[in-house]
Design an enzyme around this catalytic site. Sequence first.
Site, PDB file in Angstrom:
ATOM      1  N   ASN A   1      -0.152   2.944  11.567  1.00 43.26           N
ATOM      2  CA  ASN A   1      -1.085   3.299  12.651  1.00 43.26           C
ATOM      3  C   ASN A   1      -0.765   2.459  13.883  1.00 43.26           C
ATOM      4  O   ASN A   1      -0.242   1.361  13.765  1.00 43.26           O
ATOM      5  CB  ASN A   1      -2.534   3.008  12.208  1.00 43.26           C
TER       6      ASN A   1
ATOM      7  N   HIS B   1      -9.059   2.958   6.526  1.00 43.91           N
ATOM      8  CA  HIS B   1      -8.203   2.507   5.423  1.00 43.91           C
ATOM      9  C   HIS B   1      -7.598   3.680   4.642  1.00 43.91           C
ATOM     10  O   HIS B   1      -6.419   3.655   4.285  1.00 43.91           O
ATOM     11  CB  HIS B   1      -8.976   1.587   4.477  1.00 43.91           C
TER      12      HIS B   1
ATOM     13  N   HIS C   1      -5.156 -10.278  -2.141  1.00 41.48           N
ATOM     14  CA  HIS C   1      -5.306 -10.504  -0.706  1.00 41.48           C
ATOM     15  C   HIS C   1      -6.352 -11.578  -0.432  1.00 41.48           C
ATOM     16  O   HIS C   1      -7.336 -11.701  -1.160  1.00 41.48           O
ATOM     17  CB  HIS C   1      -5.746  -9.202  -0.018  1.00 41.48           C
TER      18      HIS C   1
ATOM     19  N   HIS D   1      -4.278  -0.034  -4.940  1.00 46.19           N
ATOM     20  CA  HIS D   1      -3.386  -1.117  -5.358  1.00 46.19           C
ATOM     21  C   HIS D   1      -3.593  -1.300  -6.861  1.00 46.19           C
ATOM     22  O   HIS D   1      -4.560  -1.933  -7.273  1.00 46.19           O
ATOM     23  CB  HIS D   1      -3.755  -2.438  -4.679  1.00 46.19           C
TER      24      HIS D   1
ATOM     25  N   TYR E   1      -8.457 -11.349   1.839  1.00 42.92           N
ATOM     26  CA  TYR E   1      -9.729 -10.694   2.191  1.00 42.92           C
ATOM     27  C   TYR E   1     -10.557 -10.289   0.973  1.00 42.92           C
ATOM     28  O   TYR E   1     -11.721  -9.951   1.086  1.00 42.92           O
ATOM     29  CB  TYR E   1      -9.496  -9.492   3.122  1.00 42.92           C
ATOM     30  N   GLU E   2      -9.946 -10.338  -0.212  1.00 42.12           N
ATOM     31  CA  GLU E   2     -10.731 -10.090  -1.429  1.00 42.12           C
ATOM     32  C   GLU E   2     -11.521 -11.347  -1.816  1.00 42.12           C
ATOM     33  O   GLU E   2     -12.276 -11.328  -2.780  1.00 42.12           O
ATOM     34  CB  GLU E   2      -9.802  -9.706  -2.581  1.00 42.12           C
TER      35      GLU E   2
ATOM     36  N   MET F   1      -2.337  -7.731   6.763  1.00 39.64           N
ATOM     37  CA  MET F   1      -3.175  -8.681   6.030  1.00 39.64           C
ATOM     38  C   MET F   1      -2.494  -9.245   4.778  1.00 39.64           C
ATOM     39  O   MET F   1      -3.161  -9.586   3.798  1.00 39.64           O
ATOM     40  CB  MET F   1      -4.501  -8.010   5.650  1.00 39.64           C
ATOM     41  N   SER F   2      -1.171  -9.349   4.803  1.00 35.86           N
ATOM     42  CA  SER F   2      -0.473  -9.874   3.617  1.00 35.86           C
ATOM     43  C   SER F   2       0.835 -10.549   4.036  1.00 35.86           C
ATOM     44  O   SER F   2       1.076 -10.804   5.210  1.00 35.86           O
ATOM     45  CB  SER F   2      -0.190  -8.734   2.618  1.00 35.86           C
TER      46      SER F   2
ATOM     47  N   SER G   1       0.818  -1.209   0.000  1.00 37.77           N
ATOM     48  CA  SER G   1       0.000   0.000   0.000  1.00 37.77           C
ATOM     49  C   SER G   1       0.854   1.263   0.000  1.00 37.77           C
ATOM     50  O   SER G   1       1.749   1.395   0.815  1.00 37.77           O
ATOM     51  CB  SER G   1      -0.872   0.052   1.257  1.00 37.77           C
TER      52      SER G   1
ATOM     53  N   ALA H   1       1.907  -2.449   4.577  1.00 39.89           N
ATOM     54  CA  ALA H   1       1.513  -1.507   5.618  1.00 39.89           C
ATOM     55  C   ALA H   1       1.015  -2.334   6.789  1.00 39.89           C
ATOM     56  O   ALA H   1       0.381  -3.376   6.587  1.00 39.89           O
ATOM     57  CB  ALA H   1       0.407  -0.596   5.105  1.00 39.89           C
TER      58      ALA H   1
HETATM   59  N1  HPA Z   1      -4.246  -4.057  11.111  1.00 40.82           N
HETATM   60  C1  HPA Z   1      -4.220  -4.859  10.020  1.00 40.82           C
HETATM   61  N2  HPA Z   1      -3.748  -4.471   8.859  1.00 40.82           N
HETATM   62  C2  HPA Z   1      -3.241  -3.235   8.761  1.00 40.82           C
HETATM   63  C3  HPA Z   1      -3.222  -2.355   9.845  1.00 40.82           C
HETATM   64  C4  HPA Z   1      -3.760  -2.798  11.091  1.00 40.82           C
HETATM   65  O1  HPA Z   1      -3.773  -2.082  12.105  1.00 40.82           O
HETATM   66  N3  HPA Z   1      -2.650  -1.193   9.414  1.00 40.82           N
HETATM   67  C5  HPA Z   1      -2.330  -1.391   8.103  1.00 40.82           C
HETATM   68  N4  HPA Z   1      -2.685  -2.619   7.697  1.00 40.82           N
END
Ligand code: HPA
Length: 282
Positions: free
Chosen positions: A244, A256, A93, A71, A95-96, A220-221, A40, A123
């Site tokens: 974050n 996001h 991903h 992306h 999650y997709e 998530m990757s 990302s 990220a």
């Molecule tokens: N959690 C999961 N995936 C992420 C996060 C998070 O806090 N920040 C960026 N991708």
Amino acid sequence: MTTTTERDGAVTRVETIGAAADYLAGRLGSIPEVAIVLGSGLGRLAARMEGARRVSYAEIPHFPATTVVGHQGELVAGTLGGKPLLAQSGRFHLYEGHAADTVALPVRVMAQLGVRTLILTNAAGGIRRTFSRGALMMIADHVNLTFRNPLTGPVIPGEERFPDMSEPYDAALRTVARRVASSRGVPLEEGVYIQVLGPSYETPAEVRMAERLGADAIGMSTAVEVIAARARGLRCLAFSTITNPASGTTAERLDHAEVMEVAARVSGDLERLVDGVVAALP
Ligand code: HPA
């Protein structure tokens, strides 16, 4: 969103990988031995490559389209600072709705094309309390908490049934990265990354669990891709941009768009680091 493989068992994974690799070999010409998966907000690196040959995922046999905002989906072969590099801009991903097999497809195709070293970026949320927003963490090890593995099913020729995972992230490459970071003045943390399925961000209780499991950053990757890469004998190096504080470690809510914005804003340090690592590789 399914690939032909997911839809139709008659097309084997070997054929899927072979068809994509053959097509790319024709389009990209000579294939660099080093590849990078751009997470990302890091697409800018692909734009800085020289002599770039680009192929969008839509053109590659069996590659699904990416659905995540921010992306883009393309493979870019060229040079970075004079060194040959293949960039995977945009990833698939879990999650997709993709199978782990599809998530790992680009890695397997790149391995088939002759890539030997894989740099991955992502990220992530910071679990370790001392991580500030925008910190860079080199991944020393990972926990795959997705309960998915790209190696389930028939063994693909060239892969092992039970690959060793005692050194998922190459120790020699990590030494190179630490040296580059210190010589370029890029602050570099190091820690354990935990991959979760997503797409919902974690609850504070889940983050406390991840922390007890030994994780310093959550995302998530990456882990699923590294499993496939290791099964093919690729050397891996990976970096998380801490976009974050992970859920519950502060009172902040997660968004996001903000994650993307932070990843893009702080990408300069990671680009300097990657430039240096690519230049330092043999
Ligand atoms: N959690 C999961 N995936 C992420 C996060 C998070 O806090 N920040 C960026 N991708």
